[in-house]
Design an enzyme around this catalytic site. Structure first.
Site, PDB file in Angstrom:
ATOM      1  N   ASP A 111       0.478  -1.354   0.085  1.00  0.00           N
ATOM      2  CA  ASP A 111      -0.101  -0.248  -0.148  1.00  0.00           C
ATOM      3  C   ASP A 111       1.239   1.184  -0.516  1.00  0.00           C
ATOM      4  O   ASP A 111       1.981   0.967   0.318  1.00  0.00           O
ATOM      5  CB  ASP A 111      -0.474  -0.314   1.356  1.00  0.00           C
ATOM      6  CG  ASP A 111      -2.198   1.339   1.418  1.00  0.00           C
ATOM      7  OD1 ASP A 111      -2.453   1.826   0.485  1.00  0.00           O
ATOM      8  OD2 ASP A 111      -1.605   2.428   2.910  1.00  0.00           O
ATOM      9  N   LEU A 112       0.404   2.302  -0.339  1.00  0.00           N
ATOM     10  CA  LEU A 112       0.746   3.584  -0.372  1.00  0.00           C
ATOM     11  C   LEU A 112       0.978   4.802   0.760  1.00  0.00           C
ATOM     12  O   LEU A 112       1.845   5.312   1.195  1.00  0.00           O
ATOM     13  CB  LEU A 112       1.084   3.949  -1.953  1.00  0.00           C
ATOM     14  CG  LEU A 112       1.562   5.706  -1.837  1.00  0.00           C
ATOM     15  CD1 LEU A 112       3.243   5.765  -1.797  1.00  0.00           C
ATOM     16  CD2 LEU A 112       1.609   6.201  -3.106  1.00  0.00           C
ATOM     17  N   ASP A 113      -0.040   5.096   1.007  1.00  0.00           N
ATOM     18  CA  ASP A 113      -0.828   5.816   1.912  1.00  0.00           C
ATOM     19  C   ASP A 113      -0.644   5.912   3.516  1.00  0.00           C
ATOM     20  O   ASP A 113      -1.190   4.699   3.198  1.00  0.00           O
ATOM     21  CB  ASP A 113      -2.715   7.028   1.748  1.00  0.00           C
ATOM     22  CG  ASP A 113      -1.625   7.600  -0.063  1.00  0.00           C
ATOM     23  OD1 ASP A 113      -0.964   8.365   0.459  1.00  0.00           O
ATOM     24  OD2 ASP A 113      -2.534   6.955  -0.568  1.00  0.00           O
TER      25      ASP A 113
ATOM     26  N   THR B  27       1.129  10.106   2.754  1.00  0.00           N
ATOM     27  CA  THR B  27       0.581  11.177   2.129  1.00  0.00           C
ATOM     28  C   THR B  27      -0.286  11.213   3.004  1.00  0.00           C
ATOM     29  O   THR B  27      -2.108  12.174   3.053  1.00  0.00           O
ATOM     30  CB  THR B  27       0.409  10.835   0.908  1.00  0.00           C
ATOM     31  OG1 THR B  27       0.420   8.761   1.199  1.00  0.00           O
ATOM     32  CG2 THR B  27       1.539  11.247  -0.281  1.00  0.00           C
TER      33      THR B  27
ATOM     34  N   LYS C 236      -9.270   6.214   5.652  1.00  0.00           N
ATOM     35  CA  LYS C 236      -8.480   5.418   5.259  1.00  0.00           C
ATOM     36  C   LYS C 236      -8.083   4.632   3.615  1.00  0.00           C
ATOM     37  O   LYS C 236      -9.061   3.303   3.958  1.00  0.00           O
ATOM     38  CB  LYS C 236      -7.694   4.819   6.349  1.00  0.00           C
ATOM     39  CG  LYS C 236      -6.393   5.966   7.023  1.00  0.00           C
ATOM     40  CD  LYS C 236      -6.261   5.137   7.774  1.00  0.00           C
ATOM     41  CE  LYS C 236      -4.828   6.417   8.672  1.00  0.00           C
ATOM     42  NZ  LYS C 236      -4.812   5.566  10.711  1.00  0.00           N
ATOM     43  N   GLY C 237      -7.199   4.553   2.131  1.00  0.00           N
ATOM     44  CA  GLY C 237      -7.665   2.920   1.900  1.00  0.00           C
ATOM     45  C   GLY C 237      -8.423   3.113   1.122  1.00  0.00           C
ATOM     46  O   GLY C 237      -8.881   2.622   0.166  1.00  0.00           O
TER      47      GLY C 237
ATOM     48  N   ARG D 145     -11.227   7.820  -4.209  1.00  0.00           N
ATOM     49  CA  ARG D 145     -11.712   9.136  -4.383  1.00  0.00           C
ATOM     50  C   ARG D 145     -13.444   9.074  -4.190  1.00  0.00           C
ATOM     51  O   ARG D 145     -13.615   9.922  -3.529  1.00  0.00           O
ATOM     52  CB  ARG D 145     -10.879   9.431  -5.306  1.00  0.00           C
ATOM     53  CG  ARG D 145     -10.706  11.532  -5.302  1.00  0.00           C
ATOM     54  CD  ARG D 145      -9.665  11.815  -6.634  1.00  0.00           C
ATOM     55  NE  ARG D 145      -8.809  11.874  -7.026  1.00  0.00           N
ATOM     56  CZ  ARG D 145      -8.253  11.464  -8.250  1.00  0.00           C
ATOM     57  NH1 ARG D 145      -8.777  12.231  -8.761  1.00  0.00           N
ATOM     58  NH2 ARG D 145      -7.215  11.262  -7.830  1.00  0.00           N
TER      59      ARG D 145
ATOM     60  N   SER E  68      -2.190   0.389  -4.388  1.00  0.00           N
ATOM     61  CA  SER E  68      -2.516   1.639  -3.898  1.00  0.00           C
ATOM     62  C   SER E  68      -3.842   1.394  -4.438  1.00  0.00           C
ATOM     63  O   SER E  68      -3.847   1.867  -5.309  1.00  0.00           O
ATOM     64  CB  SER E  68      -1.485   3.027  -4.029  1.00  0.00           C
ATOM     65  OG  SER E  68      -2.035   4.041  -3.737  1.00  0.00           O
ATOM     66  N   ALA E  69      -4.827   2.471  -3.506  1.00  0.00           N
ATOM     67  CA  ALA E  69      -6.175   3.075  -4.346  1.00  0.00           C
ATOM     68  C   ALA E  69      -6.276   4.077  -5.021  1.00  0.00           C
ATOM     69  O   ALA E  69      -7.115   4.967  -5.166  1.00  0.00           O
ATOM     70  CB  ALA E  69      -7.386   2.993  -3.038  1.00  0.00           C
ATOM     71  N   SER E  70      -4.819   4.848  -4.749  1.00  0.00           N
ATOM     72  CA  SER E  70      -4.784   6.124  -4.831  1.00  0.00           C
ATOM     73  C   SER E  70      -3.964   6.303  -6.980  1.00  0.00           C
ATOM     74  O   SER E  70      -3.212   5.675  -7.426  1.00  0.00           O
ATOM     75  CB  SER E  70      -3.726   6.749  -4.531  1.00  0.00           C
ATOM     76  OG  SER E  70      -3.262   8.018  -4.758  1.00  0.00           O
TER      77      SER E  70
ATOM     78  N   ASN F 260      -3.363   8.875  -8.070  1.00  0.00           N
ATOM     79  CA  ASN F 260      -1.959   9.385  -7.845  1.00  0.00           C
ATOM     80  C   ASN F 260      -0.478   8.639  -7.289  1.00  0.00           C
ATOM     81  O   ASN F 260       0.453   9.769  -6.992  1.00  0.00           O
ATOM     82  CB  ASN F 260      -1.615  10.847  -6.899  1.00  0.00           C
ATOM     83  CG  ASN F 260      -3.035  11.838  -7.244  1.00  0.00           C
ATOM     84  OD1 ASN F 260      -2.596  12.848  -8.441  1.00  0.00           O
ATOM     85  ND2 ASN F 260      -4.126  11.741  -6.607  1.00  0.00           N
TER      86      ASN F 260
ATOM     87  N   LYS G 132     -10.258  -1.413  -2.737  1.00  0.00           N
ATOM     88  CA  LYS G 132     -10.641  -2.353  -1.202  1.00  0.00           C
ATOM     89  C   LYS G 132     -12.003  -1.501   0.080  1.00  0.00           C
ATOM     90  O   LYS G 132     -12.365  -0.384  -0.387  1.00  0.00           O
ATOM     91  CB  LYS G 132      -9.268  -1.559  -0.506  1.00  0.00           C
ATOM     92  CG  LYS G 132      -7.769  -1.939  -0.769  1.00  0.00           C
ATOM     93  CD  LYS G 132      -6.715  -0.782  -0.765  1.00  0.00           C
ATOM     94  CE  LYS G 132      -5.612  -0.715  -0.737  1.00  0.00           C
ATOM     95  NZ  LYS G 132      -4.300  -0.135  -0.609  1.00  0.00           N
TER      96      LYS G 132
ATOM     97  N   GLU H 161      -0.332  -3.075   4.777  1.00  0.00           N
ATOM     98  CA  GLU H 161      -1.223  -2.369   4.657  1.00  0.00           C
ATOM     99  C   GLU H 161      -1.655  -1.935   6.223  1.00  0.00           C
ATOM    100  O   GLU H 161      -1.550  -2.100   7.516  1.00  0.00           O
ATOM    101  CB  GLU H 161      -2.531  -3.296   4.366  1.00  0.00           C
ATOM    102  CG  GLU H 161      -3.295  -3.181   2.840  1.00  0.00           C
ATOM    103  CD  GLU H 161      -4.079  -1.261   3.162  1.00  0.00           C
ATOM    104  OE1 GLU H 161      -3.669  -0.674   3.487  1.00  0.00           O
ATOM    105  OE2 GLU H 161      -3.998  -1.134   2.023  1.00  0.00           O
ATOM    106  N   ASP H 162      -1.720  -0.636   5.903  1.00  0.00           N
ATOM    107  CA  ASP H 162      -1.911   0.794   7.231  1.00  0.00           C
ATOM    108  C   ASP H 162      -3.884   0.455   7.179  1.00  0.00           C
ATOM    109  O   ASP H 162      -3.754   1.590   8.424  1.00  0.00           O
ATOM    110  CB  ASP H 162      -1.720   2.037   7.217  1.00  0.00           C
ATOM    111  CG  ASP H 162      -2.362   2.464   6.426  1.00  0.00           C
ATOM    112  OD1 ASP H 162      -2.391   1.921   5.172  1.00  0.00           O
ATOM    113  OD2 ASP H 162      -2.488   4.009   6.699  1.00  0.00           O
TER     114      ASP H 162
HETATM  115  P1  B16 Z   1      -6.863   9.929  -4.497  1.00  0.00           P
HETATM  116  P2  B16 Z   1      -3.203   3.416  -0.427  1.00  0.00           P
HETATM  117  C1  B16 Z   1      -5.654   5.736  -0.810  1.00  0.00           C
HETATM  118  O1  B16 Z   1      -4.590   5.057  -1.112  1.00  0.00           O
HETATM  119  C2  B16 Z   1      -5.417   6.902   0.400  1.00  0.00           C
HETATM  120  O2  B16 Z   1      -5.748   5.859   1.567  1.00  0.00           O
HETATM  121  C3  B16 Z   1      -7.313   7.044   0.193  1.00  0.00           C
HETATM  122  O3  B16 Z   1      -6.842   7.863   1.472  1.00  0.00           O
HETATM  123  C4  B16 Z   1      -7.590   7.853  -0.749  1.00  0.00           C
HETATM  124  O4  B16 Z   1      -9.209   8.285  -0.447  1.00  0.00           O
HETATM  125  C5  B16 Z   1      -7.263   7.096  -2.492  1.00  0.00           C
HETATM  126  O5  B16 Z   1      -5.799   6.185  -1.875  1.00  0.00           O
HETATM  127  C6  B16 Z   1      -7.101   7.417  -3.604  1.00  0.00           C
HETATM  128  O6  B16 Z   1      -6.186   8.246  -3.942  1.00  0.00           O
HETATM  129  O7  B16 Z   1      -7.279  10.398  -4.844  1.00  0.00           O
HETATM  130  O8  B16 Z   1      -4.513   9.798  -4.595  1.00  0.00           O
HETATM  131  O9  B16 Z   1      -6.766   8.643  -6.312  1.00  0.00           O
HETATM  132  O10 B16 Z   1      -4.029   4.109   0.662  1.00  0.00           O
HETATM  133  O11 B16 Z   1      -4.241   2.877  -1.068  1.00  0.00           O
HETATM  134  O12 B16 Z   1      -2.257   3.950  -1.269  1.00  0.00           O
HETATM  135 MG    MG Z   2      -2.448   3.023   3.103  1.00  0.00          MG
END
Ligand code: B16
Ligand code: MG
Length: 217
Positions: free
Chosen positions: A13-15, A21, A49-50, A53, A120-122, A124, A151, A175-176
């Site tokens: 996982d990233l964030d 972040t 968390k996780g 968007r 990661s769900a991000s 970014n 997730k 994971e966190d």
């Molecule tokens: P983005 P992870 C998740 O990352 C974040 O924990 C979560 O707060 C965020 O809304 C989600 O990514 C989407 O991120 O808006 O940058 O696409 O914990 O899965 O690394």
């Molecule tokens: Mg996370």
């Protein structure tokens, strides 16, 4: 439980695992919540968390009982505004923002021949990994836009193993977030919880070392 020697891949996982972040996501969402008149609580912060968007936005609106107040177009504008704010905040990230111990862990896993990917769900994630100077460690980064569900659905962690060309039973996931632990487990991988209960659990990233993994798995 399987022995560490069987492990051939690791999905991160990233964030909250590789970088802190989460505080920037929180700040950007909190400002948006205030703008639309939703009270920010610790429970809401933890629940986000996780979570991806649009799902996060829906959860914030639901917390204020205003989920039916906005059209789809208005919701897209809100998530875009949050993302702009988030991107401004993460612009300040540097390699010093890698969470304690994680650089060493990535180095040690690489030397141990463990293949690594990012789950990661991000959307970014690639930009953030580049800012952190971590891109070179990973053979794959899951594109959350390409998976059917976020997730806690297994899709993101299943894809992370697929990118490594490995079956899930030889992959460990880090994971966190509770939603992420569920995703790892339902993908059939071993869940390492950081600050959250997993199959094996650590209090913080600093404690996650190769030696500790070998001892606990
Ligand atoms: P983005 P992870 C998740 O990352 C974040 O924990 C979560 O707060 C965020 O809304 C989600 O990514 C989407 O991120 O808006 O940058 O696409 O914990 O899965 O690394
Ligand atoms: Mg996370």
């Amino acid at each position: 439980m399987q022995k560490f020697e069987k492990i051939r891949g690791a999905a991160f996982d990233l964030d909250g695992v590789l970088a802190d972040t989460a505080k920037f996501h929180t700040q950007a969402w909190r400002e948006l919540a205030e703008k639309v008149g939703v009270k920010w609580t610790d429970q809401l912060q933890e629940a986000l968390k996780g979570v991806g968007r649009m799902d996060s936005l829906e959860m914030i609106l639901a917390a204020g009982n205003i989920e039916n107040t906005y059209s789809d177009e208005q919701k897209r504008a809100l998530e875009e505004a949050k993302n702009q704010r988030y991107q401004n905040l993460v612009n300040q990230l540097t390699p010093d923002d890698v969470l304690p111990g994680m650089h060493q862990l990535l180095d040690d896993l690489r030397v141990a021949g463990i293949k690594m990917s990012v789950a990661s769900a991000s959307k970014n994630a690639p930009m953030i990994l580049e800012r952190l100077g971590l891109l070179g460690y990973f053979e794959g980064i899951v594109d959350p836009a390409e998976v059917q569900a976020g997730k806690p659905d297994p899709a993101i962690f299943s894809k992370a193993a697929e990118l490594l060309h490995l079956p899930p039973e030889v992959v460990i996931g880090f994971e966190d977030a509770q939603a992420g632990i569920q995703s790892i487990r339902s993908a059939g991988e071993l869940a390492v919880g950081i600050g959250v209960p997993g199959d094996i659990t650590f209090e913080n990233t600093h404690d996650v070392t190769l030696a500790a993994l070998k001892e606990k798995i």
